[in-house]
Design a protein around this motif. Structure first.
Motif, mmCIF file in Angstrom:
data_model
loop_
_atom_site.group_PDB
_atom_site.id
_atom_site.type_symbol
_atom_site.label_atom_id
_atom_site.label_comp_id
_atom_site.label_asym_id
_atom_site.label_seq_id
_atom_site.Cartn_x
_atom_site.Cartn_y
_atom_site.Cartn_z
ATOM 1 N N ALA A 222 -13.402 122.061 160.467
ATOM 2 C CA ALA A 222 -14.653 122.628 160.873
ATOM 3 C C ALA A 222 -14.475 124.279 160.393
ATOM 4 O O ALA A 222 -15.573 124.627 159.781
ATOM 5 N N LEU A 223 -13.371 124.969 160.509
ATOM 6 C CA LEU A 223 -13.500 126.061 160.156
ATOM 7 C C LEU A 223 -13.555 126.553 158.678
ATOM 8 O O LEU A 223 -14.280 127.357 158.231
ATOM 9 N N ARG A 224 -12.887 125.543 157.876
ATOM 10 C CA ARG A 224 -13.040 125.596 156.339
ATOM 11 C C ARG A 224 -14.511 125.348 155.826
ATOM 12 O O ARG A 224 -15.050 125.882 154.716
ATOM 13 N N GLY A 225 -15.144 124.476 156.755
ATOM 14 C CA GLY A 225 -16.429 124.148 156.340
ATOM 15 C C GLY A 225 -17.445 125.472 156.625
ATOM 16 O O GLY A 225 -18.601 125.502 156.089
ATOM 17 N N LEU A 226 -17.117 126.089 157.498
ATOM 18 C CA LEU A 226 -17.667 127.633 157.669
ATOM 19 C C LEU A 226 -17.457 128.553 156.596
ATOM 20 O O LEU A 226 -17.922 129.695 156.582
ATOM 21 N N GLY A 227 -16.558 128.294 155.928
ATOM 22 C CA GLY A 227 -15.827 129.310 154.567
ATOM 23 C C GLY A 227 -14.655 130.300 155.143
ATOM 24 O O GLY A 227 -14.382 130.998 154.445
ATOM 25 N N CYS A 228 -13.889 129.709 156.211
ATOM 26 C CA CYS A 228 -12.898 130.676 156.544
ATOM 27 C C CYS A 228 -11.818 130.493 155.796
ATOM 28 O O CYS A 228 -11.442 129.248 155.279
ATOM 29 N N VAL A 229 -10.811 131.143 155.571
ATOM 30 C CA VAL A 229 -9.733 131.207 155.225
ATOM 31 C C VAL A 229 -8.503 130.909 156.107
ATOM 32 O O VAL A 229 -8.497 131.575 157.173
ATOM 33 N N VAL A 230 -7.988 129.615 156.402
ATOM 34 C CA VAL A 230 -7.334 129.082 157.637
ATOM 35 C C VAL A 230 -5.978 129.088 157.319
ATOM 36 O O VAL A 230 -5.378 128.803 156.392
ATOM 37 N N THR A 231 -5.064 129.434 158.169
ATOM 38 C CA THR A 231 -3.489 129.283 158.341
ATOM 39 C C THR A 231 -3.269 128.323 159.318
ATOM 40 O O THR A 231 -3.763 128.451 160.675
ATOM 41 N N ASP A 232 -2.450 127.378 159.116
ATOM 42 C CA ASP A 232 -2.046 126.500 160.192
ATOM 43 C C ASP A 232 -0.805 126.847 160.592
ATOM 44 O O ASP A 232 0.340 127.009 160.056
ATOM 45 N N LEU A 233 -0.646 127.221 161.885
ATOM 46 C CA LEU A 233 0.545 127.828 162.634
ATOM 47 C C LEU A 233 1.053 126.523 163.345
ATOM 48 O O LEU A 233 2.007 126.778 164.079
#
Length: 417
Positions: A222-233
Motif C-alpha cells: 500500500a505504501l509503495r502504491g502511494l509512491g513511498c520509499v519503503v524500508t522493511d524492518l
C-alpha cells in the motif's frame, strides 16, 4: 462476579471520532519540504511541488477537427449545394503559405492549421469531389469542425497546481506546454515493521500458536502504491527495549515509522509506551470498527503511525486514517475519496458513537440499481473478506440500524489505491 463484555469496543474511556482525528492531523501534520526535479517520464505518481503555467496557447493555432474541406462560411449557399474549386492541400505540420481566398476551398486534414480567413470545415464524408472542385451540401453551421487556438489551454493559465498527485493525463498536459521536467516532492521514506512473538516470516516453519506476517507485506504494498520509499524492518518480538531501540534507530533515516500490532492496552502491547518514551502520541483510540487502537505521533523526530494488529483492521485504518496522513506529509492537496450512494442489500445493527466499515461486494439489481451485498464473514482477522469485496460501506456514528433497501455510502477500493 464481574460482568464481562462480549463487545471488545465497549472497554475503556471516550473514543475519538474519526473526523476529529482527521481534523487533528490536518492541524498537526506538516509536509516534508524536500523537492527534486525529475524527467517527465518519471513524474507519474509523484506530488507536484510547483504550479505549472502555460507559456502559450494549446493548441497554438486554429486547426481542423476532421478530414475534409476548409471554406469561408459566407461563400456557401443557404438553400442548396455549393460547388467550389479546391486550390490547395493542407496537412498537419504543413501550414498553407498564404491566407485563404474567398470563393475557394482547400483540402484539409485533422490537426492541420486553418489558413487565415477560413472559418468552417466540411467533413469529407458529407462532400463529393467534382473534377478539380468539391460539391458541398447545405446545412453546415458557421465554425463547424474548427478548433480554436487556446481551446485546450490559455497562455498564462495555471494548468497543474502544486500539491497534485500526478496522473498520466497530468503528465501529458505538462508535455503539451513543452515541459521536459517537473519539480516534485521528495518521496516519503517510510520504515515498516510488525510486532508480536507469534508473527513469523512467510516461508519459515510455522510453530504452534504462530501466524505468518500478512500485515507487513500488505502495508508495504500500500505504501509503495502511494509512491513511498519503503524500508522493511521485519518483525519485532514483544520486548519493550527491542521495540524502543528499533523505533529510535529507524527514526534517524526515515520520515515516517509505521507499525502494526502492539497498540492496545494488553500486557504484551509495548509500542504505545515506546513511542511515548521517544516523543509523543496525539491520539491512539478511535471510534472506528474495525480498528480502534490507531496512533499518530512523533518518535525521535519521525512521524509515527501505529495501526492495529488484525489484518482487516490494518487495511481499513490504513485507507481511512493513515493514507490521508501520508498524503499530507507528502505535500498532496488531494481531496477526500468519493463515496458513492448505493442500495443496501443487508440489515445491520451497530452502536451509536462509532463509525463502522462493512465489507461488501456490488451487484446490479433487476432495476439496474447497484446493491451492496455484505460479506458473510466480518471478523477483523479475515483478510480474505477484503479480497472478496469491492469496497466498504461506511456507516456514520449516528446510525444504529440499517434496513435492506436504504441508501448507504460506498467506498470502492479503487478510489483509495
Amino acid at each position: 462476579m464481574a460482568q464481562l463484555s462480549d463487545d471488545c469496543f465497549a472497554f475503556g474511556g471516550d473514543l475519538m471520532p474519526v473526523d476529529a482525528a482527521l481534523a487533528l492531523l490536518r492541524e498537526r501534520v506538516s509536509p516534508v519540504t524536500e523537492s527534486a526535479t525529475v524527467a517527465l517520464a518519471d513524474a507519474p505518481g509523484r506530488i507536484l511541488a510547483e504550479d505549472v503555467t502555460a507559456p502559450f496557447d494549446v493548441p497554438p493555432h486554429a486547426n481542423s477537427a476532421v478530414d475534409g474541406y476548409a471554406v469561408f462560411f459566407d461563400d456557401l449557399a443557404g438553400d442548396g449545394p455549393t460547388q467550389l474549386p479546391v486550390t490547395a492541400r493542407v496537412a498537419a505540420g504543413h501550414p498553407l503559405d498564404r491566407p485563404g481566398r474567398r470563393g475557394e476551398a482547400v483540402r484539409i486534414f485533422t490537426g492541420a492549421p486553418m489558413p487565415d480567413g477560413f472559418d468552417t470545415v466540411l467533413m469529407q464524408e458529407d462532400c463529393r469531389a467534382v473534377g478539380d472542385g468539391v460539391l458541398i451540401p447545405p446545412g453546415i453551421k458557421r465554425g463547424a469542425n474548427r478548433r480554436e487556438a487556446g481551446e485546450d489551454v490559455r497562455c498564462g493559465a495555471v494548468i497543474l497546481a502544486a500539491g497534485r498527485r500526478l496522473r498520466p493525463e497530468d503528465v501529458g498536459l505538462a508535455a503539451s506546454v513543452g515541459r521536459r521536467t517537473l519539480e516534485v516532492r521528495a518521496p516519503l521514506r517510510v520504515a515498516v515493521f510488525s510486532t508480536g512473538d507469534e508473527v513469523r516470516e512467510p516461508g519459515e516453519p510455522l510453530a504452534a500458536g504462530c501466524i505468518y506476517d500478512a500485515n507487513r507485506y500488505a502495508l508495504m504494498a500500500a505504501l509503495r502504491g502511494l509512491g513511498c520509499v519503503v524500508t522493511d524492518l521485519g518483525i519485532l518480538g514483544d520486548r519493550p527495549e527491542v521495540i524502543r531501540g528499533a523505533l529510535d534507530g529507524a527514526a534517524a533515516a526515515h520520515d515516517v515509522l509505521v507499525t502494526s500490532g502492539g497498540m492496545s492496552t494488553g500486557e504484551e502491547d509495548h509500542v504505545k509506551a515506546a513511542v511515548e518514551a521517544l516523543g509523543a502520541l496525539h491520539f491512539w483510540r478511535l471510534a472506528i470498527k474495525p480498528g480502534r487502537p490507531v496512533a499518530l505521533g512523533q518518535a525521535a523526530g519521525a512521524a509515527f503511525i501505529g495501526l492495529p494488529g488484525n489484518p482487516v483492521a490494518v487495511m481499513v485504518t490504513f485507507l481511512r486514517v493513515a493514507r490521508p496522513i501520508l498524503l499530507r506529509l507528502m505535500g498532496a492537496s488531494e481531496a477526500p475519496p468519493i463515496l458513492f450512494p448505493v442500495r443496501a442489500g443487508f440489515a445491520y445493527k451497530k452502536k451509536s458513537g462509532r463509525r463502522e466499515y462493512v465489507r461488501t461486494r456490488l451487484e446490479r439489481g433487476a432495476d439496474g440499481v447497484l446493491t451492496a451485498i455484505k460479506h458473510p464473514r466480518d471478523g477483523a482477522g479475515i483478510l480474505s473478506s477484503l479480497v472478496e469485496s469491492d469496497g466498504l460501506v461506511e456507516l456514520p456514528e449516528d446510525v444504529t440500524r440499517l434496513e435492506p433497501g436504504e441508501t448507504v455510502a460506498f467506498l470502492p477500493f479503487s478510489e483509495v489505491r
